[in-house]
Design an enzyme around this catalytic site. Structure first.
Site, mmCIF file in Angstrom:
data_model
loop_
_atom_site.group_PDB
_atom_site.id
_atom_site.type_symbol
_atom_site.label_atom_id
_atom_site.label_comp_id
_atom_site.label_asym_id
_atom_site.label_seq_id
_atom_site.Cartn_x
_atom_site.Cartn_y
_atom_site.Cartn_z
ATOM 1 N N THR A 16 0.626 -1.015 -0.077
ATOM 2 C CA THR A 16 0.511 0.001 0.341
ATOM 3 C C THR A 16 0.963 1.382 0.099
ATOM 4 O O THR A 16 1.999 1.171 -0.417
ATOM 5 C CB THR A 16 -0.894 0.157 0.939
ATOM 6 N N ASN A 17 0.030 2.425 0.367
ATOM 7 C CA ASN A 17 1.098 3.784 -0.209
ATOM 8 C C ASN A 17 0.645 4.549 1.216
ATOM 9 O O ASN A 17 -0.184 3.950 1.958
ATOM 10 C CB ASN A 17 0.898 4.491 -0.764
ATOM 11 N N HIS A 18 1.163 5.782 1.424
ATOM 12 C CA HIS A 18 1.390 6.448 2.369
ATOM 13 C C HIS A 18 -0.321 7.370 2.612
ATOM 14 O O HIS A 18 -0.081 8.364 3.121
ATOM 15 C CB HIS A 18 2.344 7.266 2.969
ATOM 16 N N SER A 19 -1.323 6.942 1.901
ATOM 17 C CA SER A 19 -2.096 7.850 1.409
ATOM 18 C C SER A 19 -3.227 7.922 2.970
ATOM 19 O O SER A 19 -3.530 6.339 3.533
ATOM 20 C CB SER A 19 -2.539 7.799 0.316
ATOM 21 N N ALA A 57 -4.453 7.757 -3.648
ATOM 22 C CA ALA A 57 -3.454 7.128 -4.469
ATOM 23 C C ALA A 57 -3.763 5.600 -4.806
ATOM 24 O O ALA A 57 -3.150 4.684 -3.701
ATOM 25 C CB ALA A 57 -3.064 7.042 -2.722
#
Ligand code: CTP
Length: 401
Positions: A210-213, A275
């Site tokens: 996943t990502n930091h959004s 994101a």
């Protein structure tokens, strides 16, 4: 400026134990910039005092005695005429009956009768009283005249019984107040779809990429669209945020699921604030990968580019009349954003410099530059994500005019 800035809310508080929660509602409204005039009925004062409300609103809270005071003959007319919205929370069965019959025997009922603004009530009473045919008929009568009733909620009641009778929570009433004030605003009768959050691409049943959004900017956009009167669909990945009251929420995890959800909807505008992943594991293990099997080699493949896929399907604008994207960049911000604006066939793009610590992922503030398809641009200063959302929604309103 929020939808509540300088709005005049007349908050009626009646005799239910839920009256203590109204102080929180009055405080939330005041903090959001509204002028809150409170009227307490005699029964409400058995549960809470005018001073409590005066302390949180900074304004005088009124009681029946004020009807016969110095401002006597005009107080109820002034309060009623200057209000943008009357909110009665909690609203007892007795007050519902008075409103239905046009009774005017105390300051709140007289003012309600004199007022011409919309009305929102949050019923609170024992479940049996709420279900009683008399209450239901009274409620139906006031609703047929345009009043909005929110709740009651199911749960434990003061009587010790449980059922539908509890006043809904102040935060939820607050959301309904925003919706009531938003009716008739610039995006009334328009539909907006917003995507939010970072997508999750599964490696196995336990692990994800996943990502930091955080989803904050997307959720703020959904709220700003609701404030502007739009019908809102929020397509979101799992986040720790509470969706705005009134938004229809579609839960997704992967970019693939988000793509399906976006293609499944149609609206006046789509705002792709999510994101979405660019890469995903080529093979998703059915069983949990075990440590004892060694470090796995993970092969990645492209995840679908949602906006690019949509640009083909939506070439005739049959799904979305306006499409807005975000560009998360750590260098060459404007150049990269301009390329995305054109390759993804957007009406405008909000370019986000994620290398700065006060803007972009997982912070409360943002600093974006809006690049429009006609070549113009507008740089917004550092502001809260809510303010950024309001500015973006203003531009969408202009596009849809
Ligand atoms: N986006 C999308 N589908 C993806 C990835 C991104 O529709 N699989 C959307 C985002 O929601 C955003 C816009 O495309 O509105 C730009 O996203 P961004 O991550 O900045 O750019 P990418 O196209 O992914 O390109 P890169 O990561 O190489 O900068």
């Amino acid at each position: 400026m929020s939808i509540l800035t300088n709005k005049h809310i007349l908050l009626g508080v009646t005799g239910s134990i839920a009256a203590y929660k109204s102080a929180d509602l009055a405080s939330k409204l005041t903090q959001a910039g509204a002028q809150v005039d409170v009227i307490l009925t005699g029964a409400a004062q058995k549960f809470i005092t005018p001073l409590t409300f005066q302390s949180v609103t900074g304004c005088r809270a009124y009681v029946d005695a004020d009807l016969w005071g110095n401002e006597a003959h005009v107080l109820h007319v002034t309060l009623g005429k200057t209000a943008d919205l009357i909110v009665i929370a909690p609203c007892t069965a007795n007050t519902i009956a008075k409103l239905a019959n046009g009774s005017a025997d105390d300051l709140l009922s007289i003012t309600s009768l004199a007022a011409t603004c919309p009305m929102l009530i949050a019923p609170a009473m024992d479940g049996g009283m709420f279900d009683a045919p008399a209450t239901q008929e009274n409620l139906a009568r006031i609703k047929s005249r345009g009043a909005v009733a929110v709740g009651p909620a199911q749960g434990h009641l003061a009587s010790g019984l449980s059922g539908a009778g509890r006043m809904i929570e102040p935060a939820e009433i607050f959301g309904h107040i925003r919706i009531a004030l938003g009716r008739g605003e610039r995006l009334a009768r328009k539909k907006v779809v917003v995507t939010a959050g970072g997508t999750q691409e599964a490696l196995d049943p336990v692990r994800i990429i996943t990502n930091h959004s955080s989803g904050r900017q997307g959720y703020a956009l959904a709220q700003a669209a609701l404030d502007a009167g739009a019908e809102v669909c929020l397509i979101t990945t799992p986040t720790c945020l509470t969706p705005p009251v009134g938004a229809r929420v579609v839960h997704v995890k992967s970019a693939e699921e988000m793509l399906s959800a976006v293609l499944n909807e149609s609206a006046d505008a789509l705002i792709m604030a999510a994101a979405a992943a660019d890469f995903r594991p080529k093979h998703v293990a059915k069983e949990k990968m075990k440590k004892r099997d060694g470090i796995p080699q993970i092969e990645l493949e492209s995840a679908p580019d949602i906006l690019k896929t949509l640009s083909n399907v939506n070439a005739d604008k049959s799904k979305y009349r306006a499409v807005i994207g975000f560009a998360a960049e750590s260098k060459n911000l404007l150049e990269n954003a301009r390329e995305k604006l054109s390759s993804k066939k957007l009406d405008f793009i909000a370019a986000n410099d994620i290398s700065s610590t006060d803007a972009g992922f997982a912070v409360e503030t943002n600093r974006v530059t809006l690049l429009f398809a006609d070549g113009t641009r507008e740089s917004l200063p550092l502001m809260s994500k809510s303010e950024t959302a309001e500015r973006i929604i203003e531009h969408i309103s202009k596009l849809l005019e």
